[in-house]
Design an enzyme around this catalytic site. Structure first.
Site, PDB file in Angstrom:
ATOM      1  N   HIS A 323      -1.879 -11.121 -32.645  1.00 18.21           N
ATOM      2  CA  HIS A 323      -2.250 -11.998 -31.624  1.00 18.21           C
ATOM      3  C   HIS A 323      -2.092 -11.149 -30.054  1.00 18.21           C
ATOM      4  CE1 HIS A 323       2.221 -12.690 -30.698  1.00 18.21           C
ATOM      5  NE2 HIS A 323       1.666 -13.162 -29.753  1.00 18.21           N
ATOM      6  N   ASP A 324      -1.496  -9.998 -29.588  1.00 24.26           N
ATOM      7  CA  ASP A 324      -1.554  -9.757 -28.920  1.00 24.26           C
ATOM      8  C   ASP A 324      -2.135  -8.456 -28.321  1.00 24.26           C
ATOM      9  OD1 ASP A 324      -0.692 -11.259 -26.748  1.00 24.26           O
ATOM     10  OD2 ASP A 324       1.709 -11.223 -27.376  1.00 24.26           O
ATOM     11  N   LYS A 327      -3.431  -5.888 -26.009  1.00 25.89           N
ATOM     12  CA  LYS A 327      -2.118  -5.630 -24.920  1.00 25.89           C
ATOM     13  C   LYS A 327      -2.003  -3.998 -24.773  1.00 25.89           C
ATOM     14  CE  LYS A 327       1.200  -9.564 -23.750  1.00 25.89           C
ATOM     15  NZ  LYS A 327       2.537  -9.800 -23.984  1.00 25.89           N
ATOM     16  N   HIS A 376      -4.301 -17.666 -28.040  1.00 19.96           N
ATOM     17  CA  HIS A 376      -3.584 -18.531 -27.643  1.00 19.96           C
ATOM     18  C   HIS A 376      -2.247 -18.630 -26.347  1.00 19.96           C
ATOM     19  CE1 HIS A 376      -2.576 -13.868 -27.131  1.00 19.96           C
ATOM     20  NE2 HIS A 376      -1.610 -14.614 -27.128  1.00 19.96           N
ATOM     21  N   HIS A 377      -3.263 -18.024 -25.344  1.00 27.72           N
ATOM     22  CA  HIS A 377      -2.670 -18.447 -23.433  1.00 27.72           C
ATOM     23  C   HIS A 377      -3.929 -19.611 -23.431  1.00 27.72           C
ATOM     24  CE1 HIS A 377       0.212 -15.844 -22.836  1.00 27.72           C
ATOM     25  NE2 HIS A 377      -0.856 -14.504 -23.586  1.00 27.72           N
ATOM     26  N   ASP A 405       4.131 -18.632 -29.241  1.00 22.98           N
ATOM     27  CA  ASP A 405       3.759 -17.139 -28.245  1.00 22.98           C
ATOM     28  C   ASP A 405       5.053 -18.359 -27.256  1.00 22.98           C
ATOM     29  OD1 ASP A 405       3.103 -15.121 -27.773  1.00 22.98           O
ATOM     30  OD2 ASP A 405       1.514 -16.209 -26.279  1.00 22.98           O
TER      31      ASP A 405
END
Length: 472
Positions: A323-324, A327, A376-377, A405
């Site tokens: 999911h990240d 980054k 997801h944010h 998360d």
């Protein structure tokens, strides 16, 4: 953007070559290189390998080694920011252009260290680097190379591939890092990969003539002279250069090398690759160590509590692990900043879900989970990022990962605060229900945490009883 709807039923056949080629773009971002760097380096390296007479089997291994040469790149990003007080991506991009001579190295240190820091901080950082520069460089490259080789093995690649990654920064004259190996003691995969990397760096920044001139100037020092000669012969073919600009370069490399040596990736292998690449993601910052694995664990517990099927849970775990991934495209000078972010810096942070979508949607094996990484944010009340989606636009799979998360983010250390006790995290999340997070997912998390607490308490009581009996 419209609603985010993950496609759980994606049944497309996945080939390892395509997956690795596509996922290499995430490594390009971390190294601050133009997207396609690893793919272009691979095209260059395969032609050099063919020119020196490598077997088809070795060429297929070389293909994977060059695409994955930067697997360990995220592991030294935070350290670069700490030592040089700079943007790690700009630093890495420019560092690939220096030839290691003392004048170039000095200019590089002076032009890349602490430009945004106070005068005293910059002065102290420069003094330390000038005093300990050799050891600092060895530490940074050793961390990167060892970590990359380790992850390659976790992804089930051969020792040849791992050794190539491990020795990527060694030089023909023995003045490379981290082990100062020289000549034919350097694995041939590493010799080809380093040459190919330098060619692409100068090709994309200065053009074909500059790339040729640079590798010729390093012949006998950085590069094996015979290998440079092999590239010079390749460079005489106009079609070699023309194909480097082809948008379909990935397929061109595949057709050149892999029809006989490609493999289909099964579900177990996909799990391995997702888990291994999660380690690349989490290595980007000391504050995210283990984050993706923990989010996967919490997501799975929530999904199990909510009655999701085994196959759906397996699919969701991959989404949580990756999911990240976006980054990797954010500088550690922002990710690890201890103070308040500026508006510009926070705008960059808010781009990481977009980067995640852009990476994953181009990987057939993971395109179906890209909406989870992108969402997801988001918040139910529309105040999330990056798209500002609202309740009916946010799928339940996204809501599960969001709750996991947030819980892990609150209960882990961050640059600006220490980890919160679980009770405080729960108190904060209680106030987020139905505005930021889904009530059903959150209830499932709380139920699971309560069950774990009860089991731990029972185990502790049992252990105490056993110890008391042993002392009687």
């Amino acid at each position: 953007m419209g609603s985010l709807k993950p496609n759980f039923l994606n049944t497309e056949t996945v080939h390892l070559s395509e997956l690795v080629s596509a996922i290499s773009t995430a490594l390009d971002m971390t190294e601050g290189q133009p997207i396609g760097h690893c793919v272009r380096s691979c095209w260059i390296g395969i032609h050099i390998g063919q020119e020196i007479g490598m077997s088809e089997e070795d060429l297929s291994e070389l293909y994977y080694m060059i695409l994955l040469k930067d697997l360990g790149c995220s592991s030294n990003a935070a350290r670069i920011c700490q030592l040089y007080l700079t943007d790690d991506q700009k630093f890495k991009h420019d560092f690939k252009r220096i030839n290691g001579s003392l004048p170039q190295a000095l200019r590089f240190v002076l032009s890349h260290t602490g430009l945004q820091a106070s005068l005293s901080e910059r002065f102290q950082a420069i003094i330390k680097i000038l005093q300990d520069g050799g050891e600092i460089a060895r530490e940074l490259i050793e961390t990167r190379c060892h970590r990359g080789a380790e992850i390659a093995l976790k992804m089930r690649f051969s020792e040849k591939v791992a050794d190539g990654i491990l020795n990527l920064d060694e030089r023909w004259d023995g003045k490379g890092l981290p082990s100062a190996v020289s000549g034919n003691n350097i694995p041939v995969f590493a010799r080809i990969a380093l040459l190919s990397q330098v060619i692409d760096v100068f090709l994309t920044s200065e053009g074909q003539d500059a790339a040729l001139g640079e590798v010729r100037s390093r012949s006998g020092s950085w590069f094996e002279p015979e290998m440079v000669s092999a590239f010079e012969r390749v460079a005489l073919r106009p079609e070699f250069w023309e194909e480097l600009n082809n948008e379909d370069l990935q397929n061109s490399i595949h057709n050149l090398v892999l029809p006989k040596h490609d493999v289909t990736v099964d579900e177990d292998y996909l799990d391995n690759i997702a888990a291994a690449f999660a380690k690349v993601i989490d290595a980007k910052s000391p504050f995210t160590n283990g984050h993706s694995e923990r989010v996967m664990g919490y997501s799975d517990l929530i999904a199990q509590k909510m009655g999701l099927s085994e196959s759906k849970r397996r699919w969701l775990k991959r989404a949580a692990l990756l999911h990240d991934i976006g980054k990797l495209g954010i500088s550690n000078s922002i990710l690890d900043k201890p103070g308040k972010l500026t508006d510009e810096e926070f705008a960059m942070i808010k781009m990481h879900p977009v980067y995640s979508v852009n990476i994953l949607k181009n990987i057939s094996a993971f395109s179906d989970i890209s909406p989870i990484a992108g969402g997801h944010h988001e918040r139910l009340d529309g105040k999330g990022y990056p798209y500002g989606l609202t309740d009916n636009e946010i799928d339940m799979d996204i809501r599960i990962v969001t709750v996991a998360d947030i819980f892990d983010a609150l209960t882990a250390d961050r640059p600006y605060r220490a980890a919160m006790p679980m009770e405080k995290a729960i108190s904060i999340m209680d106030d987020m229900v139905d505005t930021a997070i889904d009530s059903q997912c959150y209830k499932a998390l709380k139920d699971v945490l309560q069950e774990i607490s009860t089991i731990n308490s029972s185990l502790q009581d049992t252990l105490t009883q056993i110890m008391q009996k042993e002392t009687i």
